[in-house]
Design an enzyme around this catalytic site. Structure first.
Site, short mmCIF file in Angstrom:
data_model
loop_
_atom_site.label_atom_id
_atom_site.label_comp_id
_atom_site.label_asym_id
_atom_site.label_seq_id
_atom_site.Cartn_x
_atom_site.Cartn_y
_atom_site.Cartn_z
N CYS A 1 3.25 1.84 2.85
CA CYS A 1 4.50 1.07 2.82
C CYS A 1 5.59 1.91 2.17
O CYS A 1 6.74 1.92 2.63
CB CYS A 1 4.35 -0.21 1.99
N ASP B 1 18.79 32.78 -46.81
CA ASP B 1 19.84 31.97 -46.23
C ASP B 1 19.62 31.91 -44.72
O ASP B 1 19.48 32.94 -44.07
CB ASP B 1 21.16 32.67 -46.59
N ASP C 1 20.35 35.69 -43.23
CA ASP C 1 19.11 36.45 -43.34
C ASP C 1 18.20 36.26 -42.14
O ASP C 1 17.00 36.53 -42.22
CB ASP C 1 18.35 36.02 -44.61
N ASP D 1 15.32 36.03 -52.03
CA ASP D 1 16.66 36.56 -52.05
C ASP D 1 17.35 35.84 -53.20
O ASP D 1 17.42 34.64 -53.22
CB ASP D 1 17.34 36.25 -50.71
N CYS E 1 0.85 -1.18 0.00
CA CYS E 1 0.00 0.00 0.00
C CYS E 1 0.89 1.24 0.00
O CYS E 1 2.10 1.14 0.14
CB CYS E 1 -0.89 0.03 1.23
#
Lengths: 130, 770
Positions: free
Chosen positions: B26, B659, B663, B457, B23
């Site tokens: 314990c 990139d 960028d 770009d 339990c």
């Protein structure tokens, strides 16, 4: 309406109310089920065990901010509902195999409350980072 | 299992399997016993997992001491479980193995589900006709109803207790957590029908005395469970396919590598043992084991599995190679630069998993609804029961009420709602990854859907990114082939990209090589180069180089250079023995596929705008070639983010293609950033989408895929909402007063089983081509 109908009506409305209350009322004494990570040295991962069985025990997990975390989810059932675990803030969607422990590693997080749920958002728990 | 922590303090953490706990108290007891042991810093015991996690000072207490403490408290320490696979080293490998065991477990679960379905189906196939038979006048006259009901009960029990057991167990468990799921709906719906039937079988008199017909609904109970199991079976099959793409990616990794030892011998080692700095040999037709840099050899490598680029890529010394790609023609040796989790393959897998774990903003409403869905449906079912009980004729009130109650519970399908978005995102991002398009999150996908302007770009995306000689004009009376040979002989000694362009041009035209005759090579930084070739003084470079060397430029040459510059060419002049003899025009050439890709973007209704980079004339020429009509005339490279903002101010939703590293500000400023990268910068944080193929065709594909994914998500969500919004009221019987329709719970079960499968099937459509 006869007596039976009155009884069914009143009983039905009471049942509907009870359903809404049972599932939606804020749970009193929630603090009792808080799982807390044992304190660890700075930078070391804190670790918490969670049992998945019809829900998460503990459902609220207190963590220290700024430390990586290891959550060990042990899924003690094979119901489909708990098969997936989501921690949206950490972009985590993980399958939890039945009757197995799945460890999920989280990076150190700032203070805040981060919910986690099952795949459909029905079973709920939260990480409280302070 | 003890594992030293990398923490600065000298403590060790151990996990002990604890035996004999019955339990929760314990667990507290064991925890206290461990904490009190000298040398133990912290201890926590989990009753559910039966494990103690102990942090202790190994100098003060040994693992045997911990065991003694547990045993002193009256409990046992179990045998230590096998160590989990190491985290370091070949992470892709354990991941693949883990995937294998997960697959095996899933297969077992699927087999169990199928068994449950077939048992239910077989019994339902008997229960259904028997129940129908019982309703005929012929049977009513001849067969004792009580006996038939008992027979049906015996046939239905296994369906409920074996095939349907998991619904009830799961429903009870979630109920204790104050939550409710699909299992709750099925369990309550079938449970209600079964319990009423049980009562009618065991105590029919008790019901009939109260004026309630002692009807049984075993067929309903059995059919619902069978149909819902069928739905789950179909769902499991479809769901397994949504994650196929990532499984395929994980499975790509090589299992072994052939390492070259210092003595030159080759040994085959497991991928996990590969170290950074190892030299690896790859034969033709073999998979490249991990990421590295080619040391020797030349070959064409098929990188389609990572980048989606169908043409093999030429590799020679100094080039990067990537794990999981396929070496085709030649032998290569490469130096390992990355292993395990750092490789490109591992980063791709991580990125895709991350995207699949992210939530799309469009999903928020569905999430909010499914969080409260089940309890609300239960309330609706209860109210429907009450309404039918109050409004039906006396003899019919209980059967009618029960039918509506069960039908509402069964038709409601939270699963369709919950599956609508994530499955589409899983299939969409997986499909994208297979095409070399890495989508960072569901949110980027959702934003890419709305894009109406693409800002390109120029460098890299539209052009090949390396200059090439486009024009070579020797002055009248000169031997062109000889001049080219002289020029190439000089330029072969130079590293400059323009020099390389001249060399490539010479090689492409099969010019004889004069390399042996080169002496006194001199590079003039930024201007060109010179050398003595076969006794002739050769100079090649800018006009300034020649002027500084005292060469006079005649008007004919000047006219030629002016013409080339107007065409956006870079001009190189060639002089031999102090006399100008020829002119080269060099330009960055446009990729063959660029014009087609730009046309496709236009076709998709997108405006394409180009940033000019550092040379406006060049940019304008390229724009003309690929069909772009709008370019920014004056943008400095540093101001790209400003140009993005300018377009956004026009009310446009902008996708910036650039990139990943240079960028970053513009990519972050844009509504969606698409980084064009070749492997290394996969993790470029600023970009929502990374294209592993460095060409503009990927842009159109990425946007197209986002659009298709979002369309599927919208269809799914619409279907799931409409299904529940119509299905639940119909099942509750709102149409009954008008049309006389009251939905049979069995029809409701069929509808529910089909609804989540429909959503999944719709998502799976994304796997195919447009």
């Amino acid at each position: 309406m006869d007596l039976t109908q009155w009884l069914v009506t009143i009983g039905g409305l009471a049942l509907a109310g009870a359903v809404l209350w049972y599932f939606f009322a804020p749970v009193a004494g929630e603090g009792a089920s808080v799982g807390r990570a044992a304190p660890v040295a700075a930078g070391a991962p804190q670790s918490v065990d969670v049992v998945v069985e019809g829900g998460y025990s503990p459902a609220t997990i207190a963590l220290a901010a700024g430390q990586p975390t290891r959550l060990n989810f042990t899924r003690q059932e094979d119901s489909d509902c708990s098969a997936e675990l989501l921690i949206p803030d950490f972009h985590i969607r993980r399958e939890l195999p039945a009757f197995q422990t799945t460890t999920i590693e989280l990076p150190a997080a700032p203070a805040g409350t981060y919910p986690f749920t099952c795949g459909m958002g029905m079973l709920k728990g939260r990480l409280v980072v302070t | 299992m003890t594992s030293p922590e990398p923490a600065p303090t000298p403590t060790t953490t151990a996990t002990l399997p604890i035996e004999g706990m019955t339990c929760a108290s314990c667990a507290n007891f064991v925890q206290r016993a461990l904490t009190k042991t000298p040398g133990v810093r912290t201890a926590s015991v989990n009753y559910a997992t039966e494990k103690a996690t102990v942090e202790f000072d190994p100098a003060a207490v040994s693992p045997a001491g911990l065991r003694a403490a547990v045993e002193g408290a009256g409990y046992g320490v179990g045998p230590e479980p096998a160590a989990p696979p190491a985290q370091s080293g070949g992470a892709a490998q354990p991941a693949a193995e883990a995937a294998d065991t997960t697959d095996a477990r899933k297969a077992a679960a699927y087999a169990a589900l199928r068994r449950r379905f077939w048992v239910a189906a077989a019994l339902t196939a008997v229960v259904m006709p028997l129940s129908m038979l019982a309703m005929t006048d012929w049977a009513m006259a001849r067969v004792p109803m009580a006996a038939l009901n008992w027979l049906l009960l015996v046939l239905t029990l296994p369906v409920l207790l074996y095939s349907g057991r998991s619904f009830f167990v799961a429903a009870w468990k979630t109920f204790r957590h104050r939550t409710a799921t699909m299992d709750t709906l099925v369990a309550v719906g079938t449970g209600a029908a079964f319990l009423y039937s049980l009562l009618a079988t065991v105590a029919p008199g008790w019901l009939t005395r109260r004026g309630v017909p002692a009807d049984v609904y075993y067929d309903t109970t059995a059919t619902i469970i069978t149909l819902i199991l069928l739905g789950k079976l179909l769902e499991a099959r479809a769901k397994a396919r949504t994650g196929e793409a990532i499984k395929k990616l994980v499975g790509l990794g090589a299992k072994t590598a052939r390492v070259v030892r210092p003595d030159g011998s080759e040994v085959e080692v497991a991928i996990g043992q590969l170290q950074i700095g190892d030299e690896v040999a790859v034969r033709p037709g073999e998979k490249i084991a991990t990421d590295g840099v080619v040391l020797t050899g030349a070959s064409a490598v098929n990188e389609a599995m990572l980048t989606g680029e169908s043409l093999p890529v030429e590799k020679s010394a100094g080039d990067e190679v990537f794990g999981a790609t396929l070496n085709t023609t030649g032998a290569l040796r490469f130096r390992v630069t990355k292993v395990g989790a750092d490789t490109l393959l591992a980063s791709i897998v991580r990125l895709v998993e991350d995207a699949q774990g992210s939530r799309a903003p469009i999903q928020r409403l569905a999430d909010r609804v499914s969080g409260i869905f089940v309890p609300v449906v239960v309330v609706i079912a209860v109210l429907a029961f009450v309404a039918w009980f109050d409004l039906s004729p006396a003899g019919q009130r209980l059967p009618m009420a029960l039918q509506a109650f069960v039908a509402v519970l069964i038709i409601a399908c939270p699963c369709a709602l919950g599956l609508a978005t994530p499955t589409a995102i899983m299939v969409g991002t997986g499909r994208a990854a297979a095409r070399g398009i890495l989508i960072r999150s569901a949110e980027s996908l959702e934003r890419a859907y709305a894009v109406n302007t693409v800002l390109l770009d120029k460098t890299g995306t539209l052009t090949k990114g390396e200059p090439a000689v486009t024009d070579f004009s020797p002055l009248p009376g000169q031997d062109g082939a000889h001049l080219l040979a002289l020029a190439a002989a000089v330029e072969r000694h130079s590293e400059h990209p323009l020099a390389q362009a001249v060399v490539r041009y010479a090689e492409a035209t099969a010019t004889p090589r004069l390399d042996a005759a080169v002496a006194d090579f001199q590079a003039h930084t930024g201007r060109g180069a010179g050398a003595t070739v076969a006794g002739q003084a050769v100079l090649i470079g800018s006009e300034r180089l020649l002027t500084e060397a005292g060469v006079t430029i005649p008007p004919a040459v000047r006219a030629a250079t002016d013409r080339l510059r107007a065409d956006a060419r870079t001009v190189l002049l060639l002089a031999v023995d102090g006399q100008p003899v020829g002119v080269f025009g060099v330009a960055d050439v446009v990729r063959d596929s660029s014009a087609e890709a730009v046309a496709r973007l236009h076709q998709m209704g997108l405006d394409v705008v180009m940033l000019p980079g550092d040379n406006a004339t060049t940019a304008a020429a390229i724009a003309r070639q690929v069909g772009i009509t709008r370019t920014f005339a004056d943008a400095l490279p540093a101001d790209k983010a400003g140009k993005v903002a300018e377009l956004q101010a026009e009310g446009r939703i902008v996708a910036m293609v650039g990139d990943g590293l240079n960028d970053a500000p513009a990519l972050a400023r844009a509504d969606v950033g698409l980084a064009v990268g070749t492997g290394t910068d996969v993790a470029a944080e600023a970009a929502g989408i990374t294209l592993l193929r460095g060409e503009v065709g990927g842009v159109a594909e990425a946007i197209d895929l986002s659009r298709r994914t979002m369309r599927v998500i919208r269809q799914n969500l619409f279907f799931a909402f409409i299904y529940n919004a119509l299905g639940i009221p119909i099942a509750a019987g709102v149409l009954y007063p008008v049309t006389g329709w009251l939905l049979s719970p069995m029809i409701a079960a069929a509808a529910m089983a089909l609804s989540s499968v429909s959503v999944l099937t719709n998502s799976l459509r994304l796997r195919g081509n447009a």
